[in-house]
Design a protein around this motif. Structure first.
Motif, PDB file in Angstrom:
ATOM      1  N   LEU A   1     -61.820  95.571 -59.196  1.00  0.00           N
ATOM      2  CA  LEU A   1     -61.285  95.341 -57.853  1.00  0.00           C
ATOM      3  C   LEU A   1     -62.286  95.665 -56.761  1.00  0.00           C
ATOM      4  N   SER A   2     -62.895  96.846 -56.837  1.00  0.00           N
ATOM      5  CA  SER A   2     -63.725  97.297 -55.720  1.00  0.00           C
ATOM      6  C   SER A   2     -65.088  96.634 -55.662  1.00  0.00           C
ATOM      7  N   GLN A   3     -65.582  96.167 -56.809  1.00  0.00           N
ATOM      8  CA  GLN A   3     -66.892  95.509 -56.864  1.00  0.00           C
ATOM      9  C   GLN A   3     -68.031  96.415 -56.376  1.00  0.00           C
TER      10      GLN A   3
ATOM     11  N   THR B   1     -62.600  88.371 -49.742  1.00  0.00           N
ATOM     12  CA  THR B   1     -62.520  86.944 -49.434  1.00  0.00           C
ATOM     13  C   THR B   1     -62.386  86.086 -50.688  1.00  0.00           C
ATOM     14  N   VAL B   2     -62.509  86.701 -51.864  1.00  0.00           N
ATOM     15  CA  VAL B   2     -62.318  85.976 -53.121  1.00  0.00           C
ATOM     16  C   VAL B   2     -61.080  86.524 -53.819  1.00  0.00           C
ATOM     17  N   ASN B   3     -60.550  85.759 -54.737  1.00  0.00           N
ATOM     18  CA  ASN B   3     -59.346  86.182 -55.439  1.00  0.00           C
ATOM     19  C   ASN B   3     -59.567  87.484 -56.192  1.00  0.00           C
ATOM     20  N   SER B   4     -58.545  88.325 -56.180  1.00  0.00           N
ATOM     21  CA  SER B   4     -58.601  89.610 -56.876  1.00  0.00           C
ATOM     22  C   SER B   4     -57.218  89.924 -57.428  1.00  0.00           C
ATOM     23  N   SER B   5     -57.140  91.016 -58.191  1.00  0.00           N
ATOM     24  CA  SER B   5     -55.845  91.425 -58.723  1.00  0.00           C
ATOM     25  C   SER B   5     -54.891  91.845 -57.612  1.00  0.00           C
ATOM     26  N   ASP B   6     -55.415  92.184 -56.437  1.00  0.00           N
ATOM     27  CA  ASP B   6     -54.567  92.513 -55.289  1.00  0.00           C
ATOM     28  C   ASP B   6     -54.039  91.267 -54.599  1.00  0.00           C
ATOM     29  N   ASN B   7     -54.960  90.430 -54.139  1.00  0.00           N
ATOM     30  CA  ASN B   7     -54.542  89.365 -53.229  1.00  0.00           C
ATOM     31  C   ASN B   7     -53.969  88.126 -53.901  1.00  0.00           C
TER      32      ASN B   7
ATOM     33  N   THR C   1     -47.887  87.631 -55.588  1.00  0.00           N
ATOM     34  CA  THR C   1     -46.979  86.822 -54.785  1.00  0.00           C
ATOM     35  C   THR C   1     -46.807  87.428 -53.396  1.00  0.00           C
ATOM     36  N   GLY C   2     -46.992  86.610 -52.368  1.00  0.00           N
ATOM     37  CA  GLY C   2     -46.832  87.047 -50.989  1.00  0.00           C
ATOM     38  C   GLY C   2     -48.068  87.654 -50.374  1.00  0.00           C
ATOM     39  N   HIS C   3     -49.133  87.812 -51.170  1.00  0.00           N
ATOM     40  CA  HIS C   3     -50.387  88.361 -50.651  1.00  0.00           C
ATOM     41  C   HIS C   3     -51.365  87.230 -50.365  1.00  0.00           C
ATOM     42  N   GLU C   4     -52.449  87.555 -49.674  1.00  0.00           N
ATOM     43  CA  GLU C   4     -53.447  86.548 -49.332  1.00  0.00           C
ATOM     44  C   GLU C   4     -54.823  87.175 -49.269  1.00  0.00           C
ATOM     45  N   ARG C   5     -55.833  86.344 -49.410  1.00  0.00           N
ATOM     46  CA  ARG C   5     -57.196  86.837 -49.273  1.00  0.00           C
ATOM     47  C   ARG C   5     -57.462  87.264 -47.835  1.00  0.00           C
ATOM     48  N   ALA C   6     -58.295  88.268 -47.677  1.00  0.00           N
ATOM     49  CA  ALA C   6     -58.668  88.724 -46.344  1.00  0.00           C
ATOM     50  C   ALA C   6     -59.749  87.819 -45.761  1.00  0.00           C
ATOM     51  N   SER C   7     -60.025  88.001 -44.500  1.00  0.00           N
ATOM     52  CA  SER C   7     -61.072  87.220 -43.831  1.00  0.00           C
ATOM     53  C   SER C   7     -62.427  87.911 -43.900  1.00  0.00           C
ATOM     54  N   PHE C   8     -62.497  89.027 -44.654  1.00  0.00           N
ATOM     55  CA  PHE C   8     -63.750  89.760 -44.798  1.00  0.00           C
ATOM     56  C   PHE C   8     -63.712  90.537 -46.107  1.00  0.00           C
ATOM     57  N   ASN C   9     -64.877  91.009 -46.529  1.00  0.00           N
ATOM     58  CA  ASN C   9     -64.999  91.873 -47.704  1.00  0.00           C
ATOM     59  C   ASN C   9     -65.190  93.319 -47.251  1.00  0.00           C
ATOM     60  N   ALA C  10     -64.343  94.215 -47.767  1.00  0.00           N
ATOM     61  CA  ALA C  10     -64.473  95.623 -47.407  1.00  0.00           C
ATOM     62  C   ALA C  10     -65.711  96.260 -48.037  1.00  0.00           C
ATOM     63  N   THR C  11     -66.044  95.861 -49.260  1.00  0.00           N
ATOM     64  CA  THR C  11     -67.073  96.575 -50.015  1.00  0.00           C
ATOM     65  C   THR C  11     -68.435  96.620 -49.316  1.00  0.00           C
ATOM     66  N   PRO C  12     -68.981  95.511 -48.820  1.00  0.00           N
ATOM     67  CA  PRO C  12     -70.285  95.635 -48.147  1.00  0.00           C
ATOM     68  C   PRO C  12     -70.221  96.469 -46.876  1.00  0.00           C
ATOM     69  N   ILE C  13     -69.070  96.499 -46.203  1.00  0.00           N
ATOM     70  CA  ILE C  13     -68.922  97.347 -45.018  1.00  0.00           C
ATOM     71  C   ILE C  13     -68.953  98.814 -45.430  1.00  0.00           C
ATOM     72  N   ILE C  14     -68.293  99.124 -46.545  1.00  0.00           N
ATOM     73  CA  ILE C  14     -68.307 100.486 -47.082  1.00  0.00           C
ATOM     74  C   ILE C  14     -69.733 100.902 -47.449  1.00  0.00           C
ATOM     75  N   ILE C  15     -70.434 100.010 -48.150  1.00  0.00           N
ATOM     76  CA  ILE C  15     -71.810 100.322 -48.573  1.00  0.00           C
ATOM     77  C   ILE C  15     -72.707 100.556 -47.360  1.00  0.00           C
ATOM     78  N   GLU C  16     -72.588  99.710 -46.347  1.00  0.00           N
ATOM     79  CA  GLU C  16     -73.392  99.868 -45.131  1.00  0.00           C
ATOM     80  C   GLU C  16     -73.094 101.206 -44.454  1.00  0.00           C
ATOM     81  N   PHE C  17     -71.810 101.578 -44.413  1.00  0.00           N
ATOM     82  CA  PHE C  17     -71.410 102.859 -43.818  1.00  0.00           C
ATOM     83  C   PHE C  17     -72.022 104.021 -44.590  1.00  0.00           C
ATOM     84  N   PHE C  18     -71.953 103.973 -45.903  1.00  0.00           N
ATOM     85  CA  PHE C  18     -72.516 105.050 -46.726  1.00  0.00           C
ATOM     86  C   PHE C  18     -74.025 105.176 -46.522  1.00  0.00           C
TER      87      PHE C  18
END
Length: 300
Positions: A68-70, A268-274, A277-294
């Motif tokens: 999930l987190s990639q 932004t790509v399909n995952s076990s979360d999005n 049913t009733g969920h959707e892909r986000a308009s951004f990826n959290a993981t690279p933002i997390i990596i940049e922050f770290f």
């Protein structure tokens, strides 16, 4: 059917980028525990290497968090060892009625890593989803682990607070006793989260603070002004980034609010979360933002 096939291809393509993991068993508090580990591309055992912990959500496993987190995807993470601890009964300390000593487990993993690799002890980081995100907060509030982990990035975090009276999500006192000040904190949350609600409330006979109250509390705890800067996340029309701090402390505390998504790790790509049913892909990826922050933070 065709769209589902395309979605599967996307998931497989993302997974194919992941580094192969090792499964490591250690003893912690007299119990056999395990974690998954990957090494970054071009790993050099002679060079001190940062470490990123990625804690799974409630009901999930280390293997599922790996997918999930990639965090092990070299497209996102080219610099750090990635560690995926596995929680007993698929949950973490800090969740109501959970008795396991996961703070000790985390400390034992750091000790185990230090015996095997040359790790950069000034650049150990923690992220996690839901219960795992809540556990990031437990670590950040711990007098010892808060001095060993440089920065935190919970996603859809479950920040439970024991309360003896009525749950007041906007004002509840949030216990926290970190061993240092100026702790970098980045939190992601969906406005449509129907599991860990953005506005908080009672859950599992404890209280979840509203996310704005929780993040403001971290800004206050870090000695920052309550005033924040807000901006639309580039490339989106439904996501706002709130930042606290100025000068050397600019962006020390950050909150990424996606008004559209539910209880998901933003991708932004399909995952076990999005793909639920009733969920959707986000308009951004959290993981690279997390990596940049770290990458911006390390212990003094």
């Amino acid at each position: 059917m065709f769209q589902k096939f395309i979605g599967l291809l996307r998931v497989l393509a993302a997974s194919s980028q992941l580094q192969p993991f090792q499964n490591i068993t250690i003893q912690s508090s007299g119990i056999d525990r395990y974690y998954l580990l990957t090494l970054p591309p071009n790993f050099d055992s002679a060079v001190p290497t940062p470490v990123i912990f990625s804690f799974h959500g409630g009901g999930d496993t280390a293997n599922e968090q790996f997918e999930l987190s990639q965090i092990s995807n070299p497209e996102f993470n080219d610099f750090a060892i990635a560690v995926y601890p596995n929680g007993i009964k698929k949950t973490w300390e800090g969740v109501p009625k959970v008795k396991t000593n996961d703070i000790q487990f985390t400390s034992d993993i750091i000790t185990n890593l230090s015996s095997k690799y040359t790790i950069d002890t000034s650049r150990i980081f923690a992220t996690g989803k839901s219960d795992g995100g809540g556990f990031c907060n437990v670590l950040a509030c711990d007098p010892v682990l808060s001095t060993q982990i440089a920065a935190f990035a919970p996603v859809s975090g479950a920040f439970y607070v024991k309360n003896e009276t009525a749950c007041k999500p906007e004002t509840i006192t949030i216990p926290c006793n970190p061993g240092r000040t100026k702790i970098p904190m980045l939190e992601f949350h969906g406005g449509e989260d129907n599991v860990i609600r953005y506005d908080g409330g009672g859950r599992k006979k404890e209280c979840l603070p509203s996310i704005p109250h929780w993040i403001h509390d971290w800004a206050r705890r870090d000695g920052l002004s309550v005033k924040n800067e807000s901006m639309e996340l580039k490339g989106t029309n439904d996501t706002v980034v709130y930042e606290w701090g100025s000068g050397d402390d600019e962006g020390l505390v950050k909150h990424v609010f996606d008004s559209s998504i539910k209880h998901d790790w933003p991708s932004t790509v399909n995952s076990s979360d999005n793909t639920r049913t009733g969920h959707e892909r986000a308009s951004f990826n959290a993981t690279p933002i997390i990596i940049e922050f770290f990458k911006k933070h390390q212990l003094a």
